[in-house]
Motif scaffolding. Structure first.
Motif, PDB file in Angstrom:
ATOM      1  N   TRP A   1     -20.121  37.575  37.259  1.00  0.00           N
ATOM      2  CA  TRP A   1     -21.286  38.023  36.508  1.00  0.00           C
ATOM      3  C   TRP A   1     -21.132  39.451  35.999  1.00  0.00           C
ATOM      4  O   TRP A   1     -21.673  39.822  34.960  1.00  0.00           O
ATOM      5  N   LYS A   2     -20.373  40.278  36.690  1.00  0.00           N
ATOM      6  CA  LYS A   2     -20.096  41.610  36.159  1.00  0.00           C
ATOM      7  C   LYS A   2     -19.263  41.529  34.879  1.00  0.00           C
ATOM      8  O   LYS A   2     -19.508  42.266  33.919  1.00  0.00           O
ATOM      9  N   ARG A   3     -18.298  40.649  34.879  1.00  0.00           N
ATOM     10  CA  ARG A   3     -17.485  40.460  33.672  1.00  0.00           C
ATOM     11  C   ARG A   3     -18.357  39.975  32.516  1.00  0.00           C
ATOM     12  O   ARG A   3     -18.243  40.467  31.383  1.00  0.00           O
ATOM     13  N   ALA A   4     -19.243  39.006  32.794  1.00  0.00           N
ATOM     14  CA  ALA A   4     -20.139  38.503  31.755  1.00  0.00           C
ATOM     15  C   ALA A   4     -21.076  39.604  31.263  1.00  0.00           C
ATOM     16  O   ALA A   4     -21.350  39.719  30.061  1.00  0.00           O
ATOM     17  N   THR A   5     -21.544  40.450  32.176  1.00  0.00           N
ATOM     18  CA  THR A   5     -22.442  41.544  31.806  1.00  0.00           C
ATOM     19  C   THR A   5     -21.718  42.573  30.951  1.00  0.00           C
ATOM     20  O   THR A   5     -22.249  43.054  29.942  1.00  0.00           O
ATOM     21  N   ARG A   6     -20.489  42.904  31.352  1.00  0.00           N
ATOM     22  CA  ARG A   6     -19.724  43.892  30.586  1.00  0.00           C
ATOM     23  C   ARG A   6     -19.433  43.386  29.179  1.00  0.00           C
ATOM     24  O   ARG A   6     -19.493  44.148  28.204  1.00  0.00           O
ATOM     25  N   THR A   7     -19.136  42.102  29.066  1.00  0.00           N
ATOM     26  CA  THR A   7     -18.883  41.508  27.750  1.00  0.00           C
ATOM     27  C   THR A   7     -20.139  41.533  26.891  1.00  0.00           C
ATOM     28  O   THR A   7     -20.093  41.853  25.694  1.00  0.00           O
ATOM     29  N   GLU A   8     -21.284  41.211  27.498  1.00  0.00           N
ATOM     30  CA  GLU A   8     -22.560  41.226  26.777  1.00  0.00           C
ATOM     31  C   GLU A   8     -22.933  42.652  26.382  1.00  0.00           C
ATOM     32  O   GLU A   8     -23.389  42.903  25.260  1.00  0.00           O
ATOM     33  N   PHE A   9     -22.724  43.593  27.283  1.00  0.00           N
ATOM     34  CA  PHE A   9     -23.041  45.005  27.033  1.00  0.00           C
ATOM     35  C   PHE A   9     -22.234  45.534  25.855  1.00  0.00           C
ATOM     36  O   PHE A   9     -22.735  46.280  25.011  1.00  0.00           O
TER      37      PHE A   9
ATOM     38  N   ASP B   1     -15.823  52.873  20.599  1.00  0.00           N
ATOM     39  CA  ASP B   1     -16.447  53.497  21.761  1.00  0.00           C
ATOM     40  C   ASP B   1     -16.363  52.634  23.011  1.00  0.00           C
ATOM     41  O   ASP B   1     -16.880  53.012  24.069  1.00  0.00           O
ATOM     42  N   ARG B   2     -15.745  51.475  22.898  1.00  0.00           N
ATOM     43  CA  ARG B   2     -15.695  50.557  24.029  1.00  0.00           C
ATOM     44  C   ARG B   2     -14.608  50.943  25.029  1.00  0.00           C
ATOM     45  O   ARG B   2     -13.715  51.726  24.744  1.00  0.00           O
TER      46      ARG B   2
ATOM     47  N   GLU C   1     -19.225  51.813  29.833  1.00  0.00           N
ATOM     48  CA  GLU C   1     -18.804  50.724  30.723  1.00  0.00           C
ATOM     49  C   GLU C   1     -18.119  51.248  31.978  1.00  0.00           C
ATOM     50  O   GLU C   1     -18.344  50.744  33.082  1.00  0.00           O
ATOM     51  N   VAL C   2     -17.276  52.262  31.830  1.00  0.00           N
ATOM     52  CA  VAL C   2     -16.621  52.862  32.992  1.00  0.00           C
ATOM     53  C   VAL C   2     -17.658  53.587  33.848  1.00  0.00           C
ATOM     54  O   VAL C   2     -17.617  53.527  35.090  1.00  0.00           O
TER      55      VAL C   2
END
Length: 387
Positions: A48-56, A64-65, A172-173
């Motif tokens: 879910w963190k991966r999914a959140t980071r992708t959505e973010f 800027d990513r 993200e970091v």
């Protein structure tokens, strides 16, 4: 020494997934966990963190990513080889690769034994941070490339490469942190913690038997391929906590802190792991989003479901009532009353209004959260100045 005040934003979500296999183990089975003596559906925090980071990242300009990769040397070499008008140095490919390797040597990045073009471990960094490393050369790239390996190493060692990767973190970091065992100076404490999502009830794994027809086979009626895929359905309790104080320290800007915090809550709420997405189309939105703001310590309310919910006419409403009861019970027993509570829900139980307050639309919830975080940031700055 006065300790900096803390602010935790907790996100509690109830969300139902239809038949799905959003996050599977190495054998293809939907991930599970034993909790309260019952087998539960589980979606791992990493998933879910991966999914959140992708959505973010969808709301961020590509430049800027952040990226997490073993190919940092190749990315840096590519930037070095760009024309000066595009922020590069105009070096030939071989020269750029040699200089990139020298620049990254202070990071302790060694090449993988399996793939020479890759480093031995994943590194999470911002794409603009690579541009800042290029700027450290100060138009000396061509001259540096004329040096011997030993002299090049000595000259590059004078450049603050590690310091450059330790500052100016992308959002993200700043949210999810970075750990580099070989070089602690690069570590960034995560502002976010995410729990494994668990079903509020017991689940049973089922099997979908499927066949595929060979469109060009007109000789017989047999299947061209057969197989099975495992799945379950569940109402999940999802939990994450954001330390706004840590996020502020990572970003060093009140404006960026507030915008990133709201972006995280939005992305975490809307995100969905994509395992077997094409087979099950399990993209749903939550029944309930509850935000609790605390200044002492985070409280995961999963204990509401230690005794599994048993649904007769559905699971969502009873799960929401259980969550309301747990929030109230924790406050009464431990004196752990949230500083503020915000909620958006589509379930009509009176007990929810008593515990969570009236339901807001999700955009209203984000706006209210933004105001409260902004006020806390302003107040904490005053407190810091007074100290």
């Amino acid at each position: 020494m006065t300790q900096s005040p803390a602010l935790f934003v907790e996100v509690h979500i109830l969300q139902s997934l239809p038949p799905s296999n959003a996050n599977r183990d190495d054998s293809g089975t939907p991930k599970q966990a034993l909790y309260g003596g019952a087998r539960r559906a589980r979606v791992s925090s990493q998933s879910w963190k991966r999914a959140t980071r992708t959505e973010f990242a969808k709301a961020i300009e590509p430049a800027d990513r952040a990226t997490r990769t073993k190919r940092i040397a190749a990315l840096l070499a590519k930037r070095l080889a760009r024309p000066a008008a595009q922020g590069g140095t105009g070096l030939e490919t071989a020269q750029a690769e040699r200089l990139a390797a020298a620049l990254l040597e202070p990071l302790g990045i060694t090449k993988s034994s399996k793939k020479e073009e890759q480093s031995a471990y994943l590194l999470f960094f911002g794409k603009r941070q690579l541009d800042e490393i290029v700027k450290l050369l100060n138009n000396r790239a061509a001259d540096l490339c004329t040096l011997s390996d030993a002299d090049l190493k000595d000259e590059v060692a004078k450049l603050p490469v590690v310091a450059t990767l330790s500052a100016g973190h992308p959002a993200e970091v700043a949210l999810f942190g970075r750990m580099v065992a070989d070089l602690p100076a690069l570590n960034v404490d995560a502002a976010v913690q995410v729990a494994h999502a668990l079903s509020t009830h017991a689940v049973r794994t089922e099997f979908d038997y499927y066949t595929a027809v060979d469109d060009e086979n007109t000789e017989d009626h047999g299947a061209g391929m057969i197989g099975t895929v495992e799945f379950n359905s569940s109402t999940l309790y999802r939990y994450a906590v954001l330390g706004v104080h840590q996020l502020r320290d990572n970003l060093s800007s009140a404006k960026d802190t507030r915008e990133t915090a709201i972006g995280f809550v939005d992305a975490f709420t809307r995100s969905m792991p994509t395992g077997h997405q094409n087979s099950f189309a399990h993209r749903t939105l939550p029944h309930l989003v509850l935000l609790t703001l605390r200044t002492d310590q985070p409280v995961n309310l999963v204990s509401a479901y230690e005794e599994p919910v048993v649904g007769v006419t559905g699971l969502a409403t009873e799960s929401a009532v259980r969550l309301a009861g747990e929030l109230t019970s924790v406050a009464a027993t431990w004196g752990a009353q949230p500083l503020s509570t915000l909620a958006a829900y589509s379930l009509g139980a009176d007990k929810l209004t008593e515990a969570f307050g009236p339901s807001l639309s999700f955009p209203q919830l984000l706006d209210s959260l933004s105001e409260q975080i902004g006020q806390w940031l302003a107040d904490s700055q005053i407190t810091k100045a007074d100290a």
